[in-house]
Enzyme design. Structure first.
Site, short mmCIF file in Angstrom:
data_model
loop_
_atom_site.label_atom_id
_atom_site.label_comp_id
_atom_site.label_asym_id
_atom_site.label_seq_id
_atom_site.Cartn_x
_atom_site.Cartn_y
_atom_site.Cartn_z
N VAL A 65 0.80 -1.23 0.00
CA VAL A 65 0.00 0.00 0.00
C VAL A 65 0.84 1.28 0.00
O VAL A 65 0.30 2.36 -0.23
CB VAL A 65 -1.00 0.04 1.19
CG1 VAL A 65 -2.05 -1.03 1.06
CG2 VAL A 65 -0.27 -0.02 2.52
N TYR A 157 4.06 6.79 15.13
CA TYR A 157 2.76 6.13 15.00
C TYR A 157 1.62 7.13 15.26
O TYR A 157 0.68 7.23 14.48
CB TYR A 157 2.67 4.94 15.95
CG TYR A 157 1.42 4.11 15.76
CD1 TYR A 157 1.33 3.20 14.71
CD2 TYR A 157 0.32 4.26 16.60
CE1 TYR A 157 0.18 2.45 14.52
CE2 TYR A 157 -0.83 3.51 16.41
CZ TYR A 157 -0.90 2.60 15.37
OH TYR A 157 -2.05 1.87 15.18
N ALA A 159 1.76 10.36 15.08
CA ALA A 159 1.74 11.37 14.01
C ALA A 159 1.09 10.81 12.75
O ALA A 159 0.29 11.49 12.09
CB ALA A 159 3.17 11.82 13.70
N1 LIG Z 1 -4.18 -3.52 17.11
C1 LIG Z 1 -4.36 -2.36 17.70
O1 LIG Z 1 -4.30 -2.24 18.94
C2 LIG Z 1 -4.71 -1.14 16.88
C3 LIG Z 1 -5.23 0.00 17.55
C4 LIG Z 1 -5.55 1.12 16.82
C5 LIG Z 1 -5.41 1.13 15.44
N2 LIG Z 1 -4.92 0.02 14.80
C6 LIG Z 1 -4.81 0.10 13.35
O2 LIG Z 1 -5.73 -0.82 12.79
C7 LIG Z 1 -5.26 -1.29 11.51
C8 LIG Z 1 -5.29 -2.80 11.49
O3 LIG Z 1 -4.42 -3.28 12.50
P1 LIG Z 1 -4.44 -4.77 13.07
O4 LIG Z 1 -4.36 -4.64 14.53
O5 LIG Z 1 -5.53 -5.54 12.43
O6 LIG Z 1 -2.99 -5.25 12.57
P2 LIG Z 1 -2.43 -6.62 11.99
O7 LIG Z 1 -0.96 -6.54 12.18
O8 LIG Z 1 -3.18 -7.79 12.54
O9 LIG Z 1 -2.77 -6.50 10.43
C9 LIG Z 1 -2.14 -5.55 9.61
C10 LIG Z 1 -2.08 -6.09 8.19
O10 LIG Z 1 -1.49 -5.08 7.36
C11 LIG Z 1 -0.62 -5.73 6.44
N3 LIG Z 1 0.38 -4.80 5.94
C12 LIG Z 1 1.46 -4.28 6.58
N4 LIG Z 1 2.18 -3.50 5.75
C13 LIG Z 1 1.55 -3.54 4.55
C14 LIG Z 1 1.82 -2.95 3.28
N5 LIG Z 1 2.89 -2.16 3.07
N6 LIG Z 1 0.96 -3.20 2.26
C15 LIG Z 1 -0.12 -4.00 2.44
N7 LIG Z 1 -0.40 -4.61 3.60
C16 LIG Z 1 0.42 -4.37 4.66
C17 LIG Z 1 0.01 -6.87 7.24
O11 LIG Z 1 0.56 -7.87 6.39
C18 LIG Z 1 -1.19 -7.35 8.06
O12 LIG Z 1 -1.89 -8.39 7.40
C19 LIG Z 1 -3.86 -0.69 11.36
O13 LIG Z 1 -3.93 0.45 10.54
C20 LIG Z 1 -3.48 -0.31 12.78
O14 LIG Z 1 -2.53 0.73 12.81
C21 LIG Z 1 -4.58 -1.11 15.49
#
Ligand SMILES: NC(=O)c1ccc[n+]([C@@H]2O[C@H](COP(=O)([O-])OP(=O)(O)OC[C@H]3O[C@@H](n4cnc5c(N)ncnc54)[C@H](O)[C@@H]3O)[C@@H](O)[C@H]2O)c1
Length: 257
Positions: A65, A157, A159
């Site tokens: 992405v 993060y 930011a």
């Molecule tokens: N887990 C938390 O506590 C939390 C809290 C707030 C926000 N978020 C946000 O929620 C979203 C989902 O997080 P999650 O917890 O499901 O994480 P996760 O690590 O389970 O899943 C993230 C996915 O993104 C993919 N990914 C990483 N870099 C990529 C790239 N360059 N191109 C395409 N795919 C890529 C990974 O392979 C993975 O499958 C993220 O944006 C994260 O920042 C997570």
């Protein structure tokens, strides 16, 4: 009679190989949508596709992405296969190890900004010309409660997510004349593979710190589940939210209050 909220719609979901993106892919398919699973991790993306029953309803496109060519290819493949794309969920993201600012490398900073923020620019710029022609669309950016409530050591993060939130608002206004809705969800600390990756130390220390740092910061007293985020995204993607744009929805157990 069961009503499928996304009957006839196609959703492109980045980061759908894991966590929240995977939960959204499964829920959206169950609600009648065609689902495009976009993830850097092809094996994980294939696994999500395998877990979705509906035949012919799923497309996997290995995507980085943060890379413009890769995102252009994603949108092209989605439109070729399904002929339309109504919903975009920008869910792919990377965490940051707690790091003092002076120890943060420039390459790590750039990577976090690229995957968490620039990605929204790239997916939107390639899909919006199509959505404008159709005069409809729903874009959902998965930001973070860390985008409005800082934590020490998560400088890049926080930011990256703050920028994602403001970009959501700017795009909501810019695209409203074309009936394209743009909203964000701020998850609180969520039980996905990502959560442990914010923390240094061995497995046991990470488990202890997860509770001390993250769980204890949630007033409702439980970590957010990926399905909680998928359900909020379902609402925003569906016509139930047809009057909702520019909204930043905290799904965080009260962490943001
Ligand atoms: N887990 C938390 O506590 C939390 C809290 C707030 C926000 N978020 C946000 O929620 C979203 C989902 O997080 P999650 O917890 O499901 O994480 P996760 O690590 O389970 O899943 C993230 C996915 O993104 C993919 N990914 C990483 N870099 C990529 C790239 N360059 N191109 C395409 N795919 C890529 C990974 O392979 C993975 O499958 C993220 O944006 C994260 O920042 C997570």
């Amino acid at each position: 009679m069961t009503v499928e909220l996304l009957e006839g719609k196609t959703a492109i979901i980045t980061g759908a190989g894991s966590g929240m993106g995977k939960a959204a892919a499964k829920l959206f398919a169950a609600q009648g949508a065609n689902v495009v699973i976009a993830d850097l991790n092809k094996d994980a993306a294939d696994q999500t596709a395998e877990e979705i029953d509906q035949v012919g309803q799923v497309l996997v496109v290995q995507t980085d992405v943060g890379d413009d060519q890769s995102v252009q290819n994603l949108v092209g493949e989605a439109l070729t296969k399904f002929d339309h794309a109504d919903v975009l969920i920008n869910c792919a993201g990377v965490p940051q190890f707690f790091t003092p600012i002076e120890e943060m490398s420039i390459s790590e900073w750039d990577k976090i900004m690229s995957v968490n923020t620039k990605s929204i620019f790239l997916t939107t710029r390639h899909l919006v010309p199509y959505m404008k022609r159709k005069q409809q669309g729903s874009i959902i950016n998965i930001a973070s409660i860390a985008g409005i409530r800082a934590r020490p050591g998560l400088n890049a993060y926080c930011a990256s997510k703050g920028a994602a939130i403001m970009l959501t608002k700017a795009l909501a206004l810019e695209l409203a004349p074309y009936k394209i809705r743009v909203n964000a969800i701020n998850p609180g600390p969520a039980e996905t593979p990502m959560l442990g990756k914010f923390l240094p130390g061995d497995e046991q220390k990470v488990e202890e710190d997860k509770n001390k740092i993250f769980l204890d910061s949630v007033p409702l007293g439980t970590l957010i589940q990926p399905e909680d985020i998928a359900q909020a995204a379902l609402y925003l993607a569906s016509d139930l939210a047809k009057a909702v744009t520019g909204e930043i929805m905290n799904v965080d157990g009260g962490r943001g209050v």
